[in-house]
Scaffold this motif. Structure first.
Motif, PDB file in Angstrom:
ATOM      1  N   ASN A  37       0.994  -1.235  -0.078  1.00  0.00           N
ATOM      2  CA  ASN A  37       0.147   0.498   0.120  1.00  0.00           C
ATOM      3  C   ASN A  37       0.518   1.328  -0.393  1.00  0.00           C
ATOM      4  O   ASN A  37       1.640   1.244   0.651  1.00  0.00           O
ATOM      5  N   ASN A  39       0.732   5.511   0.271  1.00  0.00           N
ATOM      6  CA  ASN A  39      -0.281   6.461   0.881  1.00  0.00           C
ATOM      7  C   ASN A  39       0.460   7.911   0.378  1.00  0.00           C
ATOM      8  O   ASN A  39       1.085   8.190   0.838  1.00  0.00           O
ATOM      9  N   THR A  40       0.074   8.131  -0.763  1.00  0.00           N
ATOM     10  CA  THR A  40       0.387   9.131  -1.283  1.00  0.00           C
ATOM     11  C   THR A  40      -0.992   9.431  -2.163  1.00  0.00           C
ATOM     12  O   THR A  40      -1.990   9.460  -2.089  1.00  0.00           O
ATOM     13  N   GLU A  78      -9.122   9.749  -1.194  1.00  0.00           N
ATOM     14  CA  GLU A  78      -8.327   9.362  -1.647  1.00  0.00           C
ATOM     15  C   GLU A  78      -7.852   8.037  -2.281  1.00  0.00           C
ATOM     16  O   GLU A  78      -9.052   7.275  -2.513  1.00  0.00           O
ATOM     17  N   ASP A  80      -6.683   5.033  -4.175  1.00  0.00           N
ATOM     18  CA  ASP A  80      -5.541   3.616  -3.577  1.00  0.00           C
ATOM     19  C   ASP A  80      -4.385   3.078  -4.377  1.00  0.00           C
ATOM     20  O   ASP A  80      -4.995   3.081  -5.482  1.00  0.00           O
TER      21      ASP A  80
END
Length: 91
Positions: A37, A39-40, A78, A80
């Motif tokens: 994963n 997160n950005t 957001e 993914d």
């Protein structure tokens, strides 16, 4: 220590991807968790890579088309990003 499987995988990706996709992949790999994963955001990737948003989108599309990256767009939330080669290793 890096396994030969990981070395082989990165060699194949490095010889088959456009340079912009390699750069984004390396950045995403560096900030991913153990399950792949990432997160950005596009803005975050832009700041980290010094590339334009349109170039980053193009790189992300290439990574997705080559089966390296899963992108899940969620309206109003957001996006993914999952590096599939890490996800597969954990299954």
């Amino acid at each position: 220590m890096v396994s030969n499987d990981v070395k082989s995988l990165f060699y194949k990706m490095g010889t088959n991807l456009e340079p912009k996709a390699c750069k984004i992949l390396m950045i995403m790999y560096g900030i991913s968790d153990e399950n792949g994963n990432v997160n950005t955001s596009l803005t975050d990737l832009q700041q980290r890579s010094n590339m334009s948003i349109s170039t980053i989108r193009s790189a992300l599309k290439e990574l997705e088309q080559k089966g390296i990256l899963e992108i899940n767009h969620k309206i109003g939330l957001e996006t993914d990003y999952i590096l599939l080669f890490l996800k597969k290793r954990k299954d």
